[in-house]
Motif scaffolding. Structure first.
Motif, PDB file in Angstrom:
ATOM      1  N   GLU A 131      28.957  41.855  30.641  1.00  0.00           N
ATOM      2  CA  GLU A 131      28.021  40.696  29.833  1.00  0.00           C
ATOM      3  C   GLU A 131      29.688  40.612  28.492  1.00  0.00           C
ATOM      4  OE1 GLU A 131      25.390  41.695  32.641  1.00  0.00           O
ATOM      5  OE2 GLU A 131      26.308  42.655  31.685  1.00  0.00           O
ATOM      6  N   TYR A 132      29.861  41.728  28.682  1.00  0.00           N
ATOM      7  CA  TYR A 132      31.057  41.513  27.251  1.00  0.00           C
ATOM      8  C   TYR A 132      32.360  41.064  27.360  1.00  0.00           C
ATOM      9  CZ  TYR A 132      28.478  45.973  26.065  1.00  0.00           C
ATOM     10  OH  TYR A 132      27.789  47.253  25.410  1.00  0.00           O
ATOM     11  N   PHE A 133      32.621  40.578  28.765  1.00  0.00           N
ATOM     12  CA  PHE A 133      33.752  39.762  28.519  1.00  0.00           C
ATOM     13  C   PHE A 133      33.561  38.076  28.299  1.00  0.00           C
ATOM     14  CE2 PHE A 133      34.752  43.529  31.628  1.00  0.00           C
ATOM     15  CZ  PHE A 133      35.939  42.874  31.503  1.00  0.00           C
ATOM     16  N   CYS A 134      34.656  37.458  27.764  1.00  0.00           N
ATOM     17  CA  CYS A 134      34.625  35.848  27.808  1.00  0.00           C
ATOM     18  C   CYS A 134      35.446  35.480  28.611  1.00  0.00           C
ATOM     19  CB  CYS A 134      34.051  35.454  26.477  1.00  0.00           C
ATOM     20  SG  CYS A 134      36.312  36.128  26.400  1.00  0.00           S
ATOM     21  N   GLU A 135      34.917  33.801  29.007  1.00  0.00           N
ATOM     22  CA  GLU A 135      36.324  33.605  29.887  1.00  0.00           C
ATOM     23  C   GLU A 135      37.149  32.852  29.499  1.00  0.00           C
ATOM     24  OE1 GLU A 135      36.111  28.727  32.396  1.00  0.00           O
ATOM     25  OE2 GLU A 135      34.595  29.786  31.486  1.00  0.00           O
ATOM     26  N   VAL A 136      38.173  33.450  30.161  1.00  0.00           N
ATOM     27  CA  VAL A 136      40.072  33.022  29.431  1.00  0.00           C
ATOM     28  C   VAL A 136      40.381  31.788  29.820  1.00  0.00           C
ATOM     29  CG1 VAL A 136      41.963  34.040  29.795  1.00  0.00           C
ATOM     30  CG2 VAL A 136      40.126  35.542  29.502  1.00  0.00           C
ATOM     31  N   ASP A 137      40.765  31.181  28.951  1.00  0.00           N
ATOM     32  CA  ASP A 137      41.032  29.667  29.299  1.00  0.00           C
ATOM     33  C   ASP A 137      42.464  28.923  30.689  1.00  0.00           C
ATOM     34  OD1 ASP A 137      39.737  28.762  27.893  1.00  0.00           O
ATOM     35  OD2 ASP A 137      40.970  27.603  26.645  1.00  0.00           O
ATOM     36  N   GLU A 138      41.520  28.609  31.689  1.00  0.00           N
ATOM     37  CA  GLU A 138      43.276  29.150  33.242  1.00  0.00           C
ATOM     38  C   GLU A 138      44.662  28.154  32.954  1.00  0.00           C
ATOM     39  OE1 GLU A 138      44.280  26.556  37.502  1.00  0.00           O
ATOM     40  OE2 GLU A 138      41.885  26.093  36.215  1.00  0.00           O
ATOM     41  N   ASP A 139      44.929  27.965  31.423  1.00  0.00           N
ATOM     42  CA  ASP A 139      46.492  27.591  30.675  1.00  0.00           C
ATOM     43  C   ASP A 139      46.724  28.750  31.030  1.00  0.00           C
ATOM     44  OD1 ASP A 139      45.609  24.774  32.013  1.00  0.00           O
ATOM     45  OD2 ASP A 139      45.225  24.214  29.433  1.00  0.00           O
ATOM     46  N   PHE A 140      45.754  29.455  30.502  1.00  0.00           N
ATOM     47  CA  PHE A 140      46.512  30.302  29.474  1.00  0.00           C
ATOM     48  C   PHE A 140      46.905  31.666  30.288  1.00  0.00           C
ATOM     49  CE2 PHE A 140      45.833  35.041  27.957  1.00  0.00           C
ATOM     50  CZ  PHE A 140      46.899  34.995  26.725  1.00  0.00           C
ATOM     51  N   ILE A 141      45.703  31.637  31.832  1.00  0.00           N
ATOM     52  CA  ILE A 141      46.173  32.150  33.101  1.00  0.00           C
ATOM     53  C   ILE A 141      47.755  31.921  33.570  1.00  0.00           C
ATOM     54  CG2 ILE A 141      45.703  33.262  34.949  1.00  0.00           C
ATOM     55  CD1 ILE A 141      43.044  33.037  33.804  1.00  0.00           C
ATOM     56  N   LEU A 142      47.512  30.616  33.447  1.00  0.00           N
ATOM     57  CA  LEU A 142      49.424  30.054  34.426  1.00  0.00           C
ATOM     58  C   LEU A 142      50.545  29.979  33.579  1.00  0.00           C
ATOM     59  CD1 LEU A 142      47.526  26.515  35.934  1.00  0.00           C
ATOM     60  CD2 LEU A 142      47.995  29.197  36.848  1.00  0.00           C
ATOM     61  N   ASP A 143      50.086  29.620  32.702  1.00  0.00           N
ATOM     62  CA  ASP A 143      50.964  30.750  30.897  1.00  0.00           C
ATOM     63  C   ASP A 143      52.072  31.828  31.643  1.00  0.00           C
ATOM     64  OD1 ASP A 143      53.064  30.679  29.590  1.00  0.00           O
ATOM     65  OD2 ASP A 143      52.589  29.744  27.938  1.00  0.00           O
ATOM     66  N   ARG A 144      52.913  31.876  32.575  1.00  0.00           N
ATOM     67  CA  ARG A 144      53.741  33.110  32.805  1.00  0.00           C
ATOM     68  C   ARG A 144      54.161  33.650  31.533  1.00  0.00           C
ATOM     69  NH1 ARG A 144      53.956  34.073  38.545  1.00  0.00           N
ATOM     70  NH2 ARG A 144      52.189  32.747  39.119  1.00  0.00           N
ATOM     71  N   PHE A 145      54.030  32.869  31.060  1.00  0.00           N
ATOM     72  CA  PHE A 145      55.074  33.878  29.265  1.00  0.00           C
ATOM     73  C   PHE A 145      53.662  35.005  29.085  1.00  0.00           C
ATOM     74  CE2 PHE A 145      54.905  34.514  24.711  1.00  0.00           C
ATOM     75  CZ  PHE A 145      56.613  35.201  24.743  1.00  0.00           C
ATOM     76  N   ASN A 146      52.397  34.574  29.476  1.00  0.00           N
ATOM     77  CA  ASN A 146      51.174  35.099  28.603  1.00  0.00           C
ATOM     78  C   ASN A 146      51.510  36.929  29.397  1.00  0.00           C
ATOM     79  OD1 ASN A 146      50.915  33.281  26.978  1.00  0.00           O
ATOM     80  ND2 ASN A 146      49.656  32.637  28.224  1.00  0.00           N
ATOM     81  N   LEU A 147      51.768  36.805  30.614  1.00  0.00           N
ATOM     82  CA  LEU A 147      52.064  37.496  31.418  1.00  0.00           C
ATOM     83  C   LEU A 147      52.900  38.819  31.613  1.00  0.00           C
ATOM     84  CD1 LEU A 147      49.855  35.779  34.498  1.00  0.00           C
ATOM     85  CD2 LEU A 147      48.705  36.440  32.289  1.00  0.00           C
ATOM     86  N   THR A 148      54.135  38.603  30.603  1.00  0.00           N
ATOM     87  CA  THR A 148      54.826  38.922  30.742  1.00  0.00           C
ATOM     88  C   THR A 148      54.586  40.736  31.028  1.00  0.00           C
ATOM     89  OG1 THR A 148      55.766  37.474  29.368  1.00  0.00           O
ATOM     90  CG2 THR A 148      56.657  39.920  29.557  1.00  0.00           C
ATOM     91  N   GLY A 149      55.068  41.435  31.710  1.00  0.00           N
ATOM     92  CA  GLY A 149      54.881  43.337  32.033  1.00  0.00           C
ATOM     93  C   GLY A 149      53.652  43.332  32.724  1.00  0.00           C
ATOM     94  N   LEU A 150      53.042  42.495  32.885  1.00  0.00           N
ATOM     95  CA  LEU A 150      51.643  42.908  33.696  1.00  0.00           C
ATOM     96  C   LEU A 150      51.888  42.883  34.771  1.00  0.00           C
ATOM     97  CD1 LEU A 150      48.670  40.811  32.506  1.00  0.00           C
ATOM     98  CD2 LEU A 150      49.418  43.383  31.458  1.00  0.00           C
TER      99      LEU A 150
END
Length: 287
Positions: free
Chosen positions: A32-51
């Motif tokens: 319940e603590y989590f919110c929904e992350v926009d799909e556009d944010f997930i699909l942008d590989r720049f946002n996932l750098t290092g993961l």
């Protein structure tokens, strides 16, 4: 935490996977603590750098989150991939909630009191915010920060208590108050985050469980000293040692402390050290 995640997955029915993975994850108990992350944010590989260095089977876990995983692979590796997908989503979530859109979603949850309310009477049911004490996963579980008394608390639910603090990070609470200064809690008077809901919550606590809350607070179960091994203060336990183990939230913006906040915290910690010294002297005399 991983064992609990696998157990939760193993008890799910086939219908649980009929919707998207993210909606299934958010609807699962304990999330319940989590919110929904926009799909556009997930699909942008720049946002996932290092993961990719943090998550095993990174590519497949990402495909599972975005519902692009091949069905055959999904059936063979469902259990292990779900665990890695949870980790990946949590780390993405920590990055998402410090963006403008992510903060807006978390503000809505904060105003509703989704993260719980401070157990201290003088805080008048002030809403809490989730925070991580470290940004590295598998180190510390999530804690709840009260902007009014500036203390940390452990979640009441064991499901929430098992959430990794890295899924919220060390930046989120303080950045939220910087972006939304009108939400900074006052030190006196009623809280700003929905007085009606706060009053209802206070009335419910006083009529149904006020005595229990007082008993819990007296035993020290709600108040966090992230104190290894001691949940109560009683005979044979040094009050000063428990006070020294109490962990404080240090507001940081992307790892850096703000000057004024750091200066205030140094004064607060010096004051606490003096009080601890007095406690040690009293205990030494008593013994």
């Amino acid at each position: 935490m991983l064992r609990r995640a696998v157990e939760d997955i193993s008890t799910g029915s086939d219908s649980d996977y009929s919707s998207t993975w993210i909606s299934w994850f958010l609807s699962s108990k304990g999330n319940e603590y989590f919110c929904e992350v926009d799909e556009d944010f997930i699909l942008d590989r720049f946002n996932l750098t290092g993961l990719n260095n943090e998550v095993a089977n990174y590519a497949q876990a990402l495909d599972l989150i975005t519902d692009q995983l091949d069905d055959e692979v999904q059936d063979e590796l469902r259990g292990s991939l779900d665990v890695q997908a949870r980790l990946l989503y949590g780390l993405i979530h920590a990055r998402w909630i410090v963006t403008a859109r992510g903060l807006a979603k978390m503000v809505e949850k904060y105003k509703r009191g989704d993260f719980g309310r401070c157990p201290r009477v003088l805080c008048q049911s002030q809403s809490l915010l989730p925070v991580g004490l470290i940004d590295i996963p598998y180190e510390k579980s999530v804690k709840l920060y009260c902007g009014r008394c500036e203390d940390l608390y452990s979640p009441k639910s064991s499901r929430h208590g098992s959430i990794d603090g890295a899924y919220f990070g060390t930046t989120f609470p303080h950045l939220l108050f910087l972006v939304y200064p009108t939400l900074i809690p006052p030190k006196t008077g009623p809280p700003l985050d929905g007085p009606s809901s706060a009053n209802n919550n206070s009335n419910a606590n006083s009529s149904e469980g006020g005595s229990k809350v007082r008993q819990r607070r007296g035993r020290g179960e709600e108040l966090l000293p992230d104190a290894t091994g001691t949940e109560s203060v009683g005979e044979g336990i040094s009050t000063a040692s428990v006070a020294l183990k109490a962990e404080r939230y240090r507001p940081r913006i992307y790892g850096f402390q703000l000057h004024e906040t750091a200066k205030l915290q140094r004064w607060q910690e010096a004051t606490r050290d003096r009080q601890v010294g007095k406690l040690e002297d009293l205990e030494a005399r008593a013994s």
